[in-house]
Motif scaffolding. Structure first.
Motif, PDB file in Angstrom:
ATOM      1  N   LEU A   1      -4.843 -14.977 -18.907  1.00  0.00           N
ATOM      2  CA  LEU A   1      -4.645 -14.307 -20.193  1.00  0.00           C
ATOM      3  C   LEU A   1      -4.856 -12.803 -20.022  1.00  0.00           C
ATOM      4  O   LEU A   1      -5.832 -12.237 -20.519  1.00  0.00           O
ATOM      5  CB  LEU A   1      -5.626 -14.852 -21.232  1.00  0.00           C
ATOM      6  N   PRO A   2      -3.946 -12.128 -19.326  1.00  0.00           N
ATOM      7  CA  PRO A   2      -4.155 -10.699 -19.064  1.00  0.00           C
ATOM      8  C   PRO A   2      -4.196  -9.843 -20.323  1.00  0.00           C
ATOM      9  O   PRO A   2      -4.756  -8.745 -20.304  1.00  0.00           O
ATOM     10  CB  PRO A   2      -2.959 -10.331 -18.171  1.00  0.00           C
ATOM     11  N   GLU A   3      -3.613 -10.327 -21.427  1.00  0.00           N
ATOM     12  CA  GLU A   3      -3.619  -9.540 -22.667  1.00  0.00           C
ATOM     13  C   GLU A   3      -4.949  -9.641 -23.415  1.00  0.00           C
ATOM     14  O   GLU A   3      -5.221  -8.830 -24.305  1.00  0.00           O
ATOM     15  CB  GLU A   3      -2.490 -10.005 -23.601  1.00  0.00           C
ATOM     16  N   LEU A   4      -5.767 -10.620 -23.076  1.00  0.00           N
ATOM     17  CA  LEU A   4      -7.042 -10.814 -23.764  1.00  0.00           C
ATOM     18  C   LEU A   4      -8.124 -10.012 -23.047  1.00  0.00           C
ATOM     19  O   LEU A   4      -8.354 -10.195 -21.855  1.00  0.00           O
ATOM     20  CB  LEU A   4      -7.411 -12.298 -23.778  1.00  0.00           C
ATOM     21  N   LEU A   5      -8.780  -9.107 -23.766  1.00  0.00           N
ATOM     22  CA  LEU A   5      -9.781  -8.237 -23.159  1.00  0.00           C
ATOM     23  C   LEU A   5     -11.106  -8.973 -23.015  1.00  0.00           C
ATOM     24  O   LEU A   5     -11.706  -9.390 -24.009  1.00  0.00           O
ATOM     25  CB  LEU A   5      -9.965  -6.977 -24.009  1.00  0.00           C
TER      26      LEU A   5
ATOM     27  N   LYS B   1       3.316 -16.705 -23.784  1.00  0.00           N
ATOM     28  CA  LYS B   1       3.197 -15.443 -24.506  1.00  0.00           C
ATOM     29  C   LYS B   1       4.222 -15.384 -25.632  1.00  0.00           C
ATOM     30  O   LYS B   1       5.415 -15.603 -25.415  1.00  0.00           O
ATOM     31  CB  LYS B   1       3.405 -14.270 -23.544  1.00  0.00           C
TER      32      LYS B   1
ATOM     33  N   VAL C   1       5.016 -13.488 -29.848  1.00  0.00           N
ATOM     34  CA  VAL C   1       4.698 -12.432 -30.815  1.00  0.00           C
ATOM     35  C   VAL C   1       4.564 -13.072 -32.187  1.00  0.00           C
ATOM     36  O   VAL C   1       5.448 -13.817 -32.618  1.00  0.00           O
ATOM     37  CB  VAL C   1       5.789 -11.346 -30.848  1.00  0.00           C
TER      38      VAL C   1
ATOM     39  N   GLY D   1      -5.704 -14.635 -29.503  1.00  0.00           N
ATOM     40  CA  GLY D   1      -5.074 -13.478 -30.119  1.00  0.00           C
ATOM     41  C   GLY D   1      -4.242 -13.851 -31.331  1.00  0.00           C
ATOM     42  O   GLY D   1      -4.344 -14.950 -31.876  1.00  0.00           O
TER      43      GLY D   1
END
Length: 222
Positions: free
Chosen positions: A12-16, A84, A86, A128
Motif C-alpha cells: 500500500l504505497p499510497e498509505l502513509l 487502486k 479513485v 483510504g
C-alpha cells in the motif's frame, strides 16, 4: 482479541505509515460491547516487520480461537489483493454541491444506468478513500481539535458486481456496462471475510497524523 486485518506498507504505497513502521494490524475483542454502539471493540497497532520477524520464535503458527465471542465479529481466514481506485464523496459532499451538480448526475445515470450515489463511494473493506456511511457522517475529532483522517474500513459488505469489483473477477460473458456487471460465479463465494458485523455493519478507523503517536479513533456504522 482476534486478528482482523494485517497490511504491509510494501502493498500500500499510497498509505502513509509512521516512521520506522511498515505493518498495520487491526485486532478486536469479538464480543458485542454495549454502550453508544453495540459492536466489537477494536485496537490498532503499527509495527515493524523486521522487529516482528525477529521476535517470531515464540509466535504460534495458528492464532488461538477466542474462548467467548459473538460469531458475527470473528473473520474467516482470507487474503487481500489491493486494487487502486479513485473514490468521490457521497454523504461527505460539501453542502450545496450536490444541487450544483444535479444535472451532471442525471446525465451520468442516463448514460451508464447507475446513480452517482451508488458508485461514488464503495461500502467495502478498504484503505483510504471515504467512509461508506450508511448513517449520517460522524467524523471524530482528535484531542488537538483537528478532524481525524479516514485510514481504513472493515465492512461486512463486499461488492458482488459493478464498479468496485476487480476487473479479473467480472463475468467474462457479461454484456452489461462495467458498473452493472456481476462477479464471476467461480469467485463469488470466496469474496469477503464472512462477518455480518451486526447486520451488514462497518467499522471505520481514523487517525490524526499531526499528533505524536498518531492517535486513532473509530466509528461503528450499521
Amino acid at each position: 482479541m482476534v486478528a482482523v486485518a494485517q497490511l504491509y506498507a510494501r502493498d500500500l504505497p499510497e498509505l502513509l505509515f509512521p516512521p520506522g513502521r511498515d505493518v498495520l494490524q487491526i485486532l478486536w475483542c469479538p464480543l458485542i460491547h454495549e454502550g453508544d454502539v453495540s459492536a466489537a471493540r477494536p485496537e490498532l497497532y503499527w509495527r515493524s516487520e523486521h522487529e516482528t520477524a525477529a521476535a517470531g520464535a515464540g509466535l504460534l503458527a495458528e492464532p488461538p480461537q477466542p474462548y467467548e465471542y459473538d460469531e458475527e465479529f470473528v473473520p474467516q481466514p482470507s487474503t487481500v489483493s489491493p486494487t487502486k481506485v479513485v473514490e468521490y464523496p457521497n454523504w461527505d459532499m460539501p453542502p450545496g454541491l450536490s444541487q450544483t451538480l444535479e444535472e451532471r448526475f442525471e446525465a451520468f445515470e442516463r448514460r451508464l444506468g447507475a446513480s452517482y450515489w451508488d458508485v461514488a463511494t464503495t461500502i467495502q473493506s478498504k484503505a483510504g478513500g471515504y467512509p461508506g456511511w450508511t448513517q449520517p457522517p460522524s467524523w471524530p475529532d482528535c484531542a488537538c481539535g483537528r478532524r481525524m483522517e479516514h485510514l481504513l474500513s472493515i465492512t461486512a459488505t463486499e461488492p458482488g458486481y459493478g464498479r468496485w469489483l476487480p476487473l479479473d473477477e467480472h463475468r467474462a460473458d457479461s454484456r452489461k456496462p462495467m458498473v452493472l456487471t456481476e462477479a464471476d460465479p467461480a469467485v463469488f463465494d470466496a469474496i469477503g471475510h464472512g462477518m455480518d458485523m451486526g447486520g451488514l455493519g462497518g467499522m471505520y478507523f481514523f487517525v490524526c497524523r499531526t499528533c505524536p503517536g498518531m492517535p486513532f479513533s473509530y466509528r461503528y456504522d450499521c
